[in-house]
Scaffold this motif. Sequence first.
Motif, PDB file in Angstrom:
ATOM      1  N   ASP A  73      -6.219  -2.107  -7.039  1.00 56.21           N
ATOM      2  CA  ASP A  73      -6.201  -3.498  -7.084  1.00 56.21           C
ATOM      3  C   ASP A  73      -5.949  -3.952  -5.725  1.00 56.21           C
ATOM      4  OD1 ASP A  73      -3.481  -3.143  -7.971  1.00 56.21           O
ATOM      5  OD2 ASP A  73      -3.649  -5.256  -8.654  1.00 56.21           O
ATOM      6  N   ILE A  74      -4.989  -3.280  -5.178  1.00 59.69           N
ATOM      7  CA  ILE A  74      -4.360  -3.861  -3.878  1.00 59.69           C
ATOM      8  C   ILE A  74      -4.983  -3.242  -2.393  1.00 59.69           C
ATOM      9  CG2 ILE A  74      -2.285  -4.096  -2.405  1.00 59.69           C
ATOM     10  CD1 ILE A  74      -2.260  -5.672  -4.933  1.00 59.69           C
ATOM     11  N   ALA A  75      -5.580  -2.077  -2.754  1.00 64.69           N
ATOM     12  CA  ALA A  75      -6.356  -1.530  -1.541  1.00 64.69           C
ATOM     13  C   ALA A  75      -7.336  -2.142  -0.831  1.00 64.69           C
ATOM     14  CB  ALA A  75      -6.697   0.166  -2.027  1.00 64.69           C
ATOM     15  N   PRO A  76      -8.052  -3.004  -1.584  1.00 68.89           N
ATOM     16  CA  PRO A  76      -8.992  -3.658  -0.630  1.00 68.89           C
ATOM     17  C   PRO A  76      -8.467  -4.747   0.155  1.00 68.89           C
ATOM     18  CG  PRO A  76      -9.804  -3.476  -2.932  1.00 68.89           C
ATOM     19  CD  PRO A  76      -8.425  -2.945  -2.886  1.00 68.89           C
ATOM     20  N   LEU A  77      -7.278  -5.283  -0.132  1.00 69.55           N
ATOM     21  CA  LEU A  77      -6.330  -6.031   0.759  1.00 69.55           C
ATOM     22  C   LEU A  77      -5.800  -5.468   1.933  1.00 69.55           C
ATOM     23  CD1 LEU A  77      -4.497  -8.057  -2.113  1.00 69.55           C
ATOM     24  CD2 LEU A  77      -6.820  -8.593  -0.986  1.00 69.55           C
ATOM     25  N   VAL A  78      -5.382  -4.275   1.744  1.00 68.87           N
ATOM     26  CA  VAL A  78      -5.028  -3.437   2.765  1.00 68.87           C
ATOM     27  C   VAL A  78      -6.128  -2.981   3.587  1.00 68.87           C
ATOM     28  CG1 VAL A  78      -3.691  -1.437   3.556  1.00 68.87           C
ATOM     29  CG2 VAL A  78      -3.058  -2.762   1.502  1.00 68.87           C
ATOM     30  N   VAL A  79      -7.286  -2.768   3.174  1.00 72.06           N
ATOM     31  CA  VAL A  79      -8.299  -2.264   4.160  1.00 72.06           C
ATOM     32  C   VAL A  79      -8.860  -3.549   4.982  1.00 72.06           C
ATOM     33  CG1 VAL A  79     -10.779  -1.815   4.151  1.00 72.06           C
ATOM     34  CG2 VAL A  79      -9.251  -0.591   2.629  1.00 72.06           C
ATOM     35  N   ASP A  80      -8.689  -4.670   4.225  1.00 70.87           N
ATOM     36  CA  ASP A  80      -9.301  -6.083   4.954  1.00 70.87           C
ATOM     37  C   ASP A  80      -8.115  -6.292   5.743  1.00 70.87           C
ATOM     38  OD1 ASP A  80     -10.927  -8.117   5.372  1.00 70.87           O
ATOM     39  OD2 ASP A  80      -9.528  -9.341   4.058  1.00 70.87           O
ATOM     40  N   ARG A  81      -6.993  -6.433   5.511  1.00 70.58           N
ATOM     41  CA  ARG A  81      -5.934  -7.073   6.138  1.00 70.58           C
ATOM     42  C   ARG A  81      -4.952  -6.257   7.152  1.00 70.58           C
ATOM     43  NH1 ARG A  81      -4.894 -12.686   4.437  1.00 70.58           N
ATOM     44  NH2 ARG A  81      -3.555 -12.773   6.375  1.00 70.58           N
ATOM     45  N   GLY A  82      -4.936  -5.042   6.703  1.00 68.17           N
ATOM     46  CA  GLY A  82      -3.874  -4.032   7.261  1.00 68.17           C
ATOM     47  C   GLY A  82      -2.636  -3.964   6.677  1.00 68.17           C
ATOM     48  N   SER A  83      -1.637  -3.522   7.211  1.00 70.18           N
ATOM     49  CA  SER A  83      -0.330  -3.332   6.586  1.00 70.18           C
ATOM     50  C   SER A  83       0.807  -3.435   7.636  1.00 70.18           C
ATOM     51  CB  SER A  83      -0.033  -2.078   5.878  1.00 70.18           C
ATOM     52  OG  SER A  83      -0.159  -0.942   6.649  1.00 70.18           O
ATOM     53  N   PRO A  84       2.008  -3.974   7.444  1.00 72.89           N
ATOM     54  CA  PRO A  84       2.270  -4.247   5.959  1.00 72.89           C
ATOM     55  C   PRO A  84       1.783  -5.460   5.573  1.00 72.89           C
ATOM     56  CG  PRO A  84       4.013  -4.918   7.607  1.00 72.89           C
ATOM     57  CD  PRO A  84       2.814  -4.018   8.541  1.00 72.89           C
ATOM     58  N   LEU A  85       1.732  -5.835   4.223  1.00 70.82           N
ATOM     59  CA  LEU A  85       1.578  -6.963   3.509  1.00 70.82           C
ATOM     60  C   LEU A  85       2.340  -7.249   2.239  1.00 70.82           C
ATOM     61  CD1 LEU A  85      -0.427  -6.524   0.955  1.00 70.82           C
ATOM     62  CD2 LEU A  85      -2.178  -6.084   2.871  1.00 70.82           C
ATOM     63  N   VAL A  86       2.287  -8.581   1.828  1.00 69.42           N
ATOM     64  CA  VAL A  86       2.937  -8.839   0.397  1.00 69.42           C
ATOM     65  C   VAL A  86       1.573  -9.445  -0.234  1.00 69.42           C
ATOM     66  CG1 VAL A  86       4.376  -9.952  -0.858  1.00 69.42           C
ATOM     67  CG2 VAL A  86       5.153  -8.758   1.327  1.00 69.42           C
ATOM     68  N   ALA A  87       1.359  -8.939  -1.230  1.00 68.68           N
ATOM     69  CA  ALA A  87       0.228  -9.511  -2.162  1.00 68.68           C
ATOM     70  C   ALA A  87       0.652 -10.052  -3.569  1.00 68.68           C
ATOM     71  CB  ALA A  87      -0.747  -8.512  -2.380  1.00 68.68           C
ATOM     72  N   LEU A  88      -0.038 -11.230  -4.029  1.00 68.65           N
ATOM     73  CA  LEU A  88       0.156 -11.506  -5.371  1.00 68.65           C
ATOM     74  C   LEU A  88      -0.821 -11.180  -6.400  1.00 68.65           C
ATOM     75  CD1 LEU A  88       1.943 -13.808  -7.141  1.00 68.65           C
ATOM     76  CD2 LEU A  88       0.191 -15.514  -6.219  1.00 68.65           C
ATOM     77  N   ARG A  89      -0.256 -10.466  -7.341  1.00 66.98           N
ATOM     78  CA  ARG A  89      -1.107 -10.349  -8.497  1.00 66.98           C
ATOM     79  C   ARG A  89      -1.266 -11.307  -9.298  1.00 66.98           C
ATOM     80  NH1 ARG A  89       0.989  -4.315  -9.755  1.00 66.98           N
ATOM     81  NH2 ARG A  89      -1.001  -3.080  -8.627  1.00 66.98           N
ATOM     82  N   LEU A  90      -2.338 -11.828 -10.024  1.00 64.51           N
ATOM     83  CA  LEU A  90      -2.818 -12.894 -10.969  1.00 64.51           C
ATOM     84  C   LEU A  90      -3.327 -12.157 -12.286  1.00 64.51           C
ATOM     85  CD1 LEU A  90      -4.615 -14.814  -8.287  1.00 64.51           C
ATOM     86  CD2 LEU A  90      -2.125 -15.501  -9.144  1.00 64.51           C
ATOM     87  N   ASP A  91      -2.994 -13.169 -13.186  1.00 62.57           N
ATOM     88  CA  ASP A  91      -3.419 -12.598 -14.575  1.00 62.57           C
ATOM     89  C   ASP A  91      -4.719 -12.607 -14.842  1.00 62.57           C
ATOM     90  OD1 ASP A  91      -3.998 -15.286 -14.929  1.00 62.57           O
ATOM     91  OD2 ASP A  91      -2.652 -15.943 -16.341  1.00 62.57           O
ATOM     92  N   ASP A  92      -5.723 -12.970 -14.104  1.00 65.69           N
ATOM     93  CA  ASP A  92      -7.064 -12.685 -14.132  1.00 65.69           C
ATOM     94  C   ASP A  92      -7.535 -11.327 -13.620  1.00 65.69           C
ATOM     95  OD1 ASP A  92      -6.973 -13.420 -11.401  1.00 65.69           O
ATOM     96  OD2 ASP A  92      -8.536 -14.853 -11.337  1.00 65.69           O
TER      97      ASP A  92
END
Length: 132
Positions: A73-92
Amino acid sequence: MTVAPVGLVGVYHADGGPIGETRYVIGRLLGTAHCSLCDITHGALRRKAAWDTMAAGLGLPFDLVHLNEVPSDIAPLVVDRGSPLVALRLDDGTAQVLLAAADLEALAGSVDEFAAALRGQLAAVGGGGVTM
């Protein structure tokens, strides 16, 4: 319908495991590898006590992963924005980037500055209920 935060994921700019971590340490010594999230979470030899205290007080799980451990669920964010990063998971079931590489770099390794930046980003996305 309002979505609520269910967790945070920090992605290091390095692979995990013995080979990945050794490669990072050598690269760090040679000046060819750098991870601003590592600077925030770790001192010279181990994880910072201030990091552990801050993370324990969040009221949300905070997972730290390496590039070769990124959840699907986080991989697309890393592909889009690179690393490092901090992501927020939501209940949806969605996730979004809270702090990208440039944001983390600007914190210059400070856990206190990280906590303030995280607090600001959580407030901006309506992440109420997270304690700090």
